[in-house]
Design an enzyme around this catalytic site. Structure first.
Site, mmCIF file in Angstrom:
data_model
loop_
_atom_site.group_PDB
_atom_site.id
_atom_site.type_symbol
_atom_site.label_atom_id
_atom_site.label_comp_id
_atom_site.label_asym_id
_atom_site.label_seq_id
_atom_site.Cartn_x
_atom_site.Cartn_y
_atom_site.Cartn_z
ATOM 1 C CB CYS A 133 -23.993 49.372 101.169
ATOM 2 S SG CYS A 133 -22.366 48.790 100.701
HETATM 3 N N1 LIG Z 1 -19.061 49.410 96.857
HETATM 4 C C1 LIG Z 1 -19.122 49.501 98.173
HETATM 5 O O1 LIG Z 1 -19.045 50.626 98.714
HETATM 6 C C2 LIG Z 1 -19.236 48.275 99.068
HETATM 7 C C3 LIG Z 1 -19.002 48.422 100.449
HETATM 8 C C4 LIG Z 1 -19.091 47.318 101.279
HETATM 9 C C5 LIG Z 1 -19.444 46.081 100.737
HETATM 10 N N2 LIG Z 1 -19.681 45.946 99.398
HETATM 11 C C6 LIG Z 1 -20.029 44.610 98.906
HETATM 12 O O2 LIG Z 1 -18.941 44.062 98.168
HETATM 13 C C7 LIG Z 1 -19.417 43.258 97.085
HETATM 14 C C8 LIG Z 1 -18.792 43.713 95.771
HETATM 15 O O3 LIG Z 1 -19.236 45.036 95.483
HETATM 16 P P1 LIG Z 1 -18.477 46.017 94.515
HETATM 17 O O4 LIG Z 1 -19.005 47.382 94.824
HETATM 18 O O5 LIG Z 1 -16.997 45.799 94.560
HETATM 19 O O6 LIG Z 1 -19.014 45.521 93.089
HETATM 20 P P2 LIG Z 1 -18.482 45.969 91.645
HETATM 21 O O7 LIG Z 1 -19.627 45.812 90.732
HETATM 22 O O8 LIG Z 1 -17.763 47.271 91.744
HETATM 23 O O9 LIG Z 1 -17.370 44.878 91.280
HETATM 24 C C9 LIG Z 1 -17.610 43.534 91.157
HETATM 25 C C10 LIG Z 1 -16.676 42.945 90.102
HETATM 26 O O10 LIG Z 1 -16.875 41.535 90.096
HETATM 27 C C11 LIG Z 1 -16.774 41.077 88.768
HETATM 28 N N3 LIG Z 1 -17.406 39.766 88.678
HETATM 29 C C12 LIG Z 1 -18.724 39.462 88.657
HETATM 30 N N4 LIG Z 1 -18.885 38.117 88.608
HETATM 31 C C13 LIG Z 1 -17.651 37.565 88.610
HETATM 32 C C14 LIG Z 1 -17.174 36.237 88.574
HETATM 33 N N5 LIG Z 1 -17.995 35.201 88.547
HETATM 34 N N6 LIG Z 1 -15.843 36.046 88.579
HETATM 35 C C15 LIG Z 1 -14.987 37.092 88.591
HETATM 36 N N7 LIG Z 1 -15.383 38.373 88.628
HETATM 37 C C16 LIG Z 1 -16.708 38.621 88.650
HETATM 38 C C17 LIG Z 1 -17.435 42.167 87.949
HETATM 39 O O11 LIG Z 1 -17.022 42.105 86.600
HETATM 40 C C18 LIG Z 1 -16.947 43.439 88.676
HETATM 41 O O12 LIG Z 1 -15.742 43.923 88.121
HETATM 42 C C19 LIG Z 1 -20.933 43.356 97.134
HETATM 43 O O13 LIG Z 1 -21.461 42.271 97.829
HETATM 44 C C20 LIG Z 1 -21.179 44.627 97.933
HETATM 45 O O14 LIG Z 1 -22.416 44.597 98.621
HETATM 46 C C21 LIG Z 1 -19.565 47.021 98.543
#
Ligand SMILES: NC(=O)c1ccc[n+]([C@@H]2O[C@H](COP(=O)([O-])OP(=O)(O)OC[C@H]3O[C@@H](n4cnc5c(N)ncnc54)[C@H](O)[C@@H]3O)[C@@H](O)[C@H]2O)c1
Length: 420
Positions: free
Chosen positions: A261
């Site tokens: 983030c």
């Molecule tokens: N990790 C955090 O602490 C956090 C906190 C708040 C917000 N976010 C936001 O949430 C969002 C996701 O982050 P995350 O940390 O969960 O990411 P991540 O990388 O842990 O997980 C994302 C998942 O999406 C999958 N993916 C990618 N493209 C895809 C598609 N087209 N169809 C299906 N699956 C697909 C990937 O294989 C992966 O498993 C981001 O925008 C991030 O900024 C994350």
């Protein structure tokens, strides 16, 4: 059964959401394009810090299934998109994950479905990117045939205090019905769901939250540097200021900012400001500059401390403790430990590391470093021990007492000759 939900993206955000939705009585499909993630999840194996294997097994027992087959979208009344939003070339937003996931949702979208975007992104993404893509792929009309909303994720990985259910959830739809449909879904497992007047307001609120952290961390990082020059203890300064019960919020300096983030999301906002308004968002850019300078600053301080001991960086053993981006989790994304190790190696230091959460540490250049096997012995022998993350497993006072020279970058010990 409350209904069927597909959560697109089963990572740090999507998987805990799937857990809560399953617990509250939804039939949940966890759709992910990563085949090994899907097969591990279906075998009851978790790949994120906040869920144990047992939690995944409980989800499966509750009807959850991971899948890479988008057919599940057809049977779902709710689709939630939780895919990554990294930075692309030149630090600009990389929306290809959102675009691909939205296209997939559109291709299989049934009438009456509610689609929610959770990925952090710049204002306008839901209405200007997702809405037309969903309409094009489905042949359906937003607002009439399907609902669409933005609801930012506020997950705090590793926190024992705040989870999905006790963290208020913002929801902003493209119209009133969309907001209400999305609210109904979240209200089944979140204590407080807050309506926003539209998607852009919800998108921008999330960016304000992350920018607020980013800017305040930069402020204390810069204060830490100048306090060191002035021979004032920054940690005591913060401890004093934090006794004020109003108008002050505590932030700590550190070796740099990491995770998905803080180092990334504020760029989405500054990009949008520059693109739409033609001028820079100076706070964000300055915060970026200050926070990005911290790993180099830590390396400079390591060099200075060794110099005091009449030792050069070249050939000295530097033991780094804690290489994840925050304490008590295994997530290494954007961790400042990476650039610190690279700089130290460039200066010919012998880099060692220990982290209870990281068995083997892969650097950005592909080199893999083995974790020291005997921590006590390594502490006794290293020329300098640098605490980067104070994991609660560490007895920091004992670590300090065992080390020849100890440099604390996180204010973990009461007093130390060498602190940030
Ligand atoms: N990790 C955090 O602490 C956090 C906190 C708040 C917000 N976010 C936001 O949430 C969002 C996701 O982050 P995350 O940390 O969960 O990411 P991540 O990388 O842990 O997980 C994302 C998942 O999406 C999958 N993916 C990618 N493209 C895809 C598609 N087209 N169809 C299906 N699956 C697909 C990937 O294989 C992966 O498993 C981001 O925008 C991030 O900024 C994350």
């Amino acid at each position: 059964m409350l209904g069927t939900v597909t959560i697109i993206g089963q990572g740090y955000v999507g998987l805990p959401l799937a857990q809560e939705a399953t617990r509250s009585g939804y039939k949940v499909w966890g759709f992910d394009v990563n085949e090994s993630t899907v097969s591990n999840l279906n075998n009851g194996l978790s790949h994120i810090d906040d869920l144990e294997n047992e939690d995944v097994q409980n989800m499966i027992d509750g009807g959850y299934r991971a899948t890479s087959d988008p057919e599940c979208i057809k049977q779902s009344e709710i689709i939630v998109i939780c895919v990554p939003t990294p930075l692309g070339e030149g630090g600009t937003p990389e929306l290809s994950f959102i675009e691909k996931a939205t296209s997939t949702a559109g291709k299989y979208l049934a009438k009456g479905t509610t689609v929610v975007l959770e990925s952090t992104t710049y204002p306008g993404t839901t209405e200007e990117i997702c809405l037309p893509l969903l309409e094009k792929e489905s042949g359906l009309q937003a607002g009439k045939d399907f609902s669409l909303a933005f609801s930012p994720e506020r997950v705090d990985p590793g926190s024992n205090k705040f989870g999905i259910s006790n963290t208020p959830k913002l929801v902003g739809g493209i119209d009133e019905k969309s907001t209400e449909e999305a609210k109904k879904f979240y209200a089944s497992f979140v204590d407080e769901v807050v309506s926003m007047s539209g998607t852009k307001e919800a998108e921008t609120a999330k960016l304000l939250e992350n920018t607020f952290r980013h800017v305040n961390i930069a402020l204390v990082n810069e204060m830490a540097k100048l306090c060191h020059e002035l021979e004032i203890d920054i940690w005591e300064v913060i401890r004093g200021a934090a006794t004020k019960p109003f108008g002050f919020m505590r932030f700590n300096p550190g070796a740099g900012v990491g995770g998905h983030c803080i180092p990334i999301d504020p760029n989405y906002l500054s990009y949008e400001v520059r693109k739409e308004l033609g001028y820079p968002f100076r706070f964000v850019e300055l915060a970026q500059e200050v926070n990005n300078s911290m790993p180099n600053y830590v390396v400079d301080r390591i060099g200075e401390i060794l110099n005091e001991k009449r030792k050069p960086l070249n050939g000295s053993t530097v033991l780094l403790l804690g290489v994840t981006y925050k304490p008590n989790i295994a997530d290494q994304r954007q961790s400042p430990a990476q650039p610190i190790a690279e700089q130290l190696l460039k200066k010919q230091a012998e880099v060692q590391y220990h982290d209870p959460f990281v068995e083997k540490w892969e650097l950005a250049n592909g080199d893999v470093i083995e974790r020291v096997s005997q921590l006590h012995e390594a502490l006794e022998n290293a020329d300098i021990v640098v605490l980067l993350q104070a994991h609660s497993e560490y007895d920091v006072q004992r670590i300090k007492d065992t080390s020849i020279v100890f440099f604390d970058t996180c204010g973990a010990v009461e007093s130390s000759e060498y602190r940030l």
